[in-house]
Design a protein around this motif. Structure first.
Motif, short mmCIF file in Angstrom:
data_model
loop_
_atom_site.label_atom_id
_atom_site.label_comp_id
_atom_site.label_asym_id
_atom_site.label_seq_id
_atom_site.Cartn_x
_atom_site.Cartn_y
_atom_site.Cartn_z
N ASP A 164 13.85 3.97 11.24
CA ASP A 164 12.72 4.67 11.84
C ASP A 164 11.73 5.07 10.75
N ASP A 165 10.60 5.63 11.18
CA ASP A 165 9.55 5.97 10.21
C ASP A 165 10.04 6.97 9.18
N GLN A 166 10.84 7.93 9.60
CA GLN A 166 11.30 8.95 8.66
C GLN A 166 12.13 8.35 7.55
N GLU A 167 13.01 7.41 7.90
CA GLU A 167 13.84 6.79 6.87
C GLU A 167 13.03 5.83 6.01
N ALA A 168 12.20 5.00 6.64
CA ALA A 168 11.43 4.02 5.86
C ALA A 168 10.46 4.71 4.91
N HIS A 169 9.80 5.75 5.38
CA HIS A 169 8.80 6.43 4.55
C HIS A 169 9.43 7.38 3.55
N TYR A 170 10.73 7.50 3.56
CA TYR A 170 11.39 8.29 2.52
C TYR A 170 11.31 7.57 1.18
N PHE A 171 11.19 6.23 1.24
CA PHE A 171 11.15 5.43 0.02
C PHE A 171 9.71 5.23 -0.43
N LEU A 172 9.54 4.91 -1.69
CA LEU A 172 8.21 4.71 -2.25
C LEU A 172 7.51 3.56 -1.52
N PRO A 173 6.20 3.67 -1.33
CA PRO A 173 5.48 2.67 -0.52
C PRO A 173 5.70 1.23 -0.99
N HIS A 174 5.68 1.01 -2.31
CA HIS A 174 5.78 -0.36 -2.79
C HIS A 174 7.21 -0.90 -2.75
N LEU A 175 8.17 -0.06 -2.35
CA LEU A 175 9.56 -0.49 -2.28
C LEU A 175 10.08 -0.58 -0.85
N ARG A 176 9.27 -0.21 0.12
CA ARG A 176 9.77 -0.15 1.49
C ARG A 176 10.19 -1.52 2.00
N ASP A 177 9.39 -2.53 1.74
CA ASP A 177 9.76 -3.86 2.21
C ASP A 177 10.94 -4.43 1.44
N LEU A 178 11.20 -3.88 0.28
CA LEU A 178 12.32 -4.35 -0.53
C LEU A 178 13.62 -3.66 -0.17
N LEU A 179 13.55 -2.35 0.14
CA LEU A 179 14.76 -1.56 0.35
C LEU A 179 15.01 -1.20 1.81
N ALA A 180 13.95 -1.11 2.60
CA ALA A 180 14.11 -0.72 4.01
C ALA A 180 13.23 -1.60 4.88
N TRP A 181 13.43 -2.91 4.72
CA TRP A 181 12.61 -3.86 5.49
C TRP A 181 12.90 -3.72 6.97
N ARG A 182 11.87 -3.84 7.75
CA ARG A 182 12.02 -3.82 9.20
C ARG A 182 10.98 -4.75 9.80
#
Length: 1006
Positions: free
Chosen positions: A438-456
């Motif tokens: 969800d947004d809360q979990e994905a946005h917990y990570f740095l913006p440039h790493l979201r697709d790398l660590l929490a891809w959705r």
């Protein structure tokens, strides 16, 4: 307790001698009655003349304040022994009269200022009095001596100590306990003074009172049985989890205070009769007494436990500990004592029932360890596989001169797994799907790493499109992509061969995490949750009484045991038969596989329940699993990256409050250490206590420790333990530990697994190169190709995959730093990097050495050719110079030299050959003296002597210079003087020169 006026009992005997010791004691239990009987015997004894004691019994309840008039004090002997009277005022009044006061006691009290009066002793008061009066058992009648020994055992440790003295004589035990309880009840209830005649065994009132006590015990047993049946009592234990020591358990019961004198005895006899309880073992119990007409009004709380609780109970009287007690607790009367320890608190004024009730929660928080129920728990186990192709496929020879390795196609095994998952989706679309961050979990990570660590996938994508997008990302192999698999019927059954109990734990979820370098992390999750958000957030001890409660699950000891056993995917140790554990994976009612941990070493890591589990979720076959860790050169196989222990992420919310006493905290540290290091349940540390505590402290995150949030990390686990409440349960456990923190822990272990896959491939590179049986040059060429690929992969991992900071949240930064530090990922990275770079350096050095050898060989050939060809070149140059002798002096100079040496000018070519050889030697010496170092005369002067070689090179160059200049000057001078080269004739030829095309004349030797 309010003050009560008491008077001395009337003595039944008189002694004409003046007593030397006065023994002042309350007549309120069998021990004090026995002391009075002892004093009575001593007063009548004619043999004892040195010490003449006299008893002064007071009718005061246990722990009450004894009041004596000044006249009574003046009547005391010079030495006064006060027995179990915690009255400091009385001691001071007696001492002011000049008398010596000796205190005899073995209890703990709290004075009016709530300071502890610690009078603990390992001797009963009866035994202490006998010592002070110099009485030995042999001085007494045998029957009375035995009676004193049993009464002392009863007072020290109640039924367990009596049972050790009277093993197998339950009736005798029951009789002593009944008399003790009768005296305590009569002394507490009788408003008038008592004397020894009240307790005359031959008198009917005493026999009637004792019979009433026995009836009361039977009634209390019935009341306890009913309480256990209707949710007013419960035995808190670990549910049969085996321990090396006695299994911990605690009886919690709420019963009417009409049973307060006999309930502890009734419980011991009840559990002996119903469950075979051994009377020699202490039965820990926390009894909560309420008013007979009002269940909500608590009047008294009593705890009794094992002897090793003595220090813990003493700590409950520490003002520092009592700061954590509830408001109003300072108005309660508290007392404790005995080797078979007990503690009591009561509300004498009747207005602090709520404080007593809250005190029960505090005491439970300090007493419960593995027996403490949990309100929610979740544990994820993570095992890592390397599913990449062999290096020959991953690192093909470069097609051209470019220095960038070509991207290999997706690994064959990964493709097969994805095809299997696609087939599962085709049968049931919900069976496999990308993890929905969800947004809360994905946005917990740095913006440039979201697709790398929490891809959705895109929010509007259809399930099929989302799956295809996830598959594309997985095949690309860079981002950490997670898939959720539905496994509705999988469960584990844990059994101990030498124990009749077992545990059943349902698998709640399975996830697959595809990571860089063809690493696959398999996560299986078990646990029990409170379904409603925010429900049951104010639990108390009253909720524990019910055996079934929607917010109370299995005890903490079972959670710890399940974590420790379910993490084993194979066995790497042999244990004693009493430590064997059977772990079975079931689908519905069918057993898929069983691992008997501790029975034998598994040389194949894919065995027991783990192999069918992989077949279930990945669709792998036996031939797809690498049994010995050595990947074939021509066949992809899955290899285990972790050892026999899966990595663990666990979150547990325990019922109740944090421990408040040092002993309670130390006991709970054992639970925390075992939860953190994922060891089975036990009542002591698995190693040296200091080392175990240090290991936990090294990995503890303390920012919110005082709030009851305990985070700890090791190289193989990340654990959260919270104490029940809305925030620990519904925010940290339900949200944070299930999403962001869980993701960071998975990421930290993924980095370790990726580095582990690099290490395996480093070994593969050496093994594959050796297997080819190629020449050293081909072997080095293959190694160069392998390590070139590894170096590029390691650089990509370093620069694009691995990050030390993944979030901007301070707690996330600190926790992720803790995880990385405990996994020692940086050390593993340095080892892998150094290994690759060192091998690359070695191969580069080998390549440079080969190139150097090639260059030297070329130079040797060039020198050889030069040394052989240079004389001929010079010779032909000299010989050719005769064609231009009219213009250049070289040939005429050679002719002159021949004539000067007495030779025929026709043999000038011989002198030219010698001159050419000499010049060639000098030129070779000037260029490379090493050419001559193997020659006999030169060897001693040139070989391995760099300075000598430089000197000879310099001399040769000087000789060339001098020779050239000298030759030029000599030739020029001789030509100038006419000694050589006659002037040209009109026909264009010099004097003495013939036309080369004309026939020879006789003068020319024709």
């Amino acid at each position: 307790m309010p003050e009560e006026m008491h008077t001395d009992c009337t003595s039944t005997c008189s002694d004409p001698e003046v007593p030397t010791h006065s023994v002042v004691l309350p007549l309120n239990d069998l021990e004090t009655l026995t002391i009075l009987r002892l004093l009575e015997r001593l007063e009548k004894s004619s043999r004892r003349t040195g010490i003449r004691p006299k008893g002064h019994p007071l009718t005061v309840g246990w722990g009450g304040r004894a009041v004596m008039t000044d006249a009574k004090i003046k009547a005391l002997a010079d030495t006064v022994i006060l027995v179990e009277i915690p009255d400091g005022d009385l001691v001071r009044r007696i001492e002011r009269t000049g008398r010596t006061v000796t205190i005899v006691d073995h209890h703990i009290y709290a004075d009016a200022a709530h300071q502890a009066i610690d009078r603990r002793s390992r001797l009963s008061s009866l035994e202490q009095v006998m010592r002070h009066l110099d009485v030995r058992p042999v001085d007494l009648e045998p029957d009375f001596a035995v009676h004193c020994r049993l009464v002392a055992a009863n007072d020290r440790g109640f039924i367990p100590h009596l049972a050790k003295e009277l093993e197998g004589h339950d009736a005798r035990i029951a009789d002593i306990r009944a008399r003790d309880l009768t005296i305590a009840r009569v002394a507490s209830d009788a408003p008038a003074d008592l004397d020894l005649s009240t307790f005359d065994p031959a008198a009917d009132p005493w026999r009637s009172e004792c019979e009433a006590t026995r009836t009361a015990i039977d009634d209390a047993k019935t009341a306890l049985s009913e309480a256990l049946g209707n949710g007013e009592a419960r035995m808190l234990d670990t549910g049969g989890v085996p321990t090396k020591a006695a299994a911990p358990r605690l009886l919690l019961a709420r019963v009417p205070d009409t049973h307060r004198f006999v309930m502890a005895d009734a419980a011991a006899w009840f559990f002996k009769e119903t469950q075979g309880h051994d009377l020699k073992e202490p039965l820990e119990m926390l009894l909560v007494f309420h008013a007979a007409d009002d269940k909500a009004r608590i009047t008294q709380v009593e705890f009794s436990g094992a002897p090793d609780r003595a220090d813990q109970i003493a700590q409950w009287f520490d003002p520092q500990v009592r700061r954590e007690w509830p408001d109003g607790a300072d108005r309660l009367v508290t007392y404790a004592g005995g080797t078979g320890t007990y503690f009591g608190a009561k509300d004498p004024l009747g207005g602090d029932s709520e404080a007593l009730s809250k005190l029960v929660d505090v005491l439970l928080g300090d007493l419960l360890t593995g027996t403490r129920p949990v309100t929610a728990w979740r544990t994820s186990f993570v095992q890592a596989l390397s599913i990449g192709d062999p290096l020959d496929s991953k690192a093909p020879p470069p097609p051209g001169e470019e220095d960038v390795p070509q991207k290999p196609p997706p690994a064959a095994l990964k493709t097969r797994i994805l095809d299997h998952l696609s087939d599962r989706r085709a049968a049931a679309p919900e069976a496999v799907k990308p993890v929905a961050f969800d947004d809360q979990e994905a946005h917990y990570f740095l913006p440039h790493l979201r697709d790398l660590l929490a891809w959705r996938p895109d929010p509007g994508a259809t399930p099929d499109a989302a799956w295809e997008a996830a598959r594309t990302q997985i095949e690309a192999g860079r981002a950490l992509i997670s898939l959720a698999l539905a496994v509705p019927s999988l469960s584990f059954r844990i059994e101990w061969p030498e124990n009749s109990t077992h545990l059943v734990v349902k698998v709640e979820e399975v996830r697959l995490h595809f990571a860089y370098n063809d690493v696959l992390l398999i996560e299986w999750t078990v646990g029990e949750q409170v379904p409603e958000f925010g429900a049951h957030s104010s639990l108390s001890w009253k909720d524990l009484l019910k055996a079934s409660h929607p917010a109370l699950h299995r005890p903490l000891g079972q959670v710890i045991e399940a974590n420790a056993k379910l993490r084993f995917t194979h066995c790497a140790m042999i244990l004693g038969s009493d430590e064997h554990t059977s772990i079975t994976l079931n689908r519905g009612g069918t057993a898929l596989g069983t691992l008997v941990h501790g029975e034998a070493i598994d040389t194949d890591p894919f065995t027991g329940w783990f192999k069918p589990f992989l077949q279930e979720v990945l669709g792998l076959e036996d031939t797809d699993l690498c049994q010995d860790g050595c990947l074939p050169k021509d066949k992809p196989q899955a290899r285990l990256l972790f050892d026999d222990r899966a990595r663990v992420v666990t979150s547990v919310v325990a019922h109740g409050a944090q421990p408040c006493s040092p002993r309670g905290k130390a006991d709970f540290d054992v639970m925390l250490a075992r939860l953190t290091t994922v060891d089975g349940h036990g009542t002591a540390h698995t190693c040296d206590p200091a080392a175990a505590v240090k290991e936990v402290e090294d990995g503890r995150y303390n920012r919110y420790r005082s709030w009851g949030s305990w985070y700890t990390a090791t190289s193989h686990s990340f654990a959260f333990l919270g104490f029940d409440g809305f925030f620990p349960r519904d925010i940290i456990h339900r949200l944070h530990m299930n999403t962001m923190y869980r993701r960071m822990a998975i990421l930290a272990q993924a980095n370790v697994a990726i580095l582990g896959s690099f290490s395996l491939e480093v070994g593969d590179a050496l093994r594959f190169a050796d297997e080819s049986n190629a020449t050293p040059a081909k072997r080095n060429k293959a190694l160069t190709r392998y390590y070139r690929h590894l170096h590029w992969a390691q650089l990509e991992f370093t620069n694009h995959i691995w990050f030390d900071r993944v979030t901007s949240q301070i707690q996330g930064i600190e926790l992720f730093d803790l995880m990385n530090r405990r996994t020692e990922c940086r050390r593993d990275y340095d080892l892998v990097r150094d290994e690759i770079e060192q091998m690359q350096g070695f191969l580069k050095a080998e390549q440079d050495k080969q190139e150097d050898r090639n260059t030297k060989e070329e130079e040797r050939l060039e020198r050889t050719l030069a040394a052989i060809g240079l004389p001929f070149v010079l010779l032909f140059a000299f010989l050719g110079s005769q064609q231009i002798k009219a213009h250049f002096f070289l040939w005429p100079l050679l002719e002159w030299g021949t004539e000067a040496l007495g030779g025929d000018p026709a043999y000038t070519w011989a002198l030219a050959s010698v001159a050419a050889g000499i010049v060639a030697v000098v030129v070779a010496m000037a260029v490379s003296p090493k050419f001559f170092e193997d020659l006999p005369w030169f060897s001693d002067r040139l070989k391995d002597q760099p300075e000598a070689q430089k000197s000879w090179r310099r001399r040769a160059r000087n000789a060339i210079l001098i020779g050239t200049v000298g030759t030029f000057l000599l030739g020029f001078g001789m030509q100038y003087t006419g000694r050589i080269m006659a002037p040209e004739t009109e026909s264009g030829s010099s004097a003495g020169q013939t036309d080369p095309g004309a026939p020879p004349t006789p003068e020319d030797g024709g």
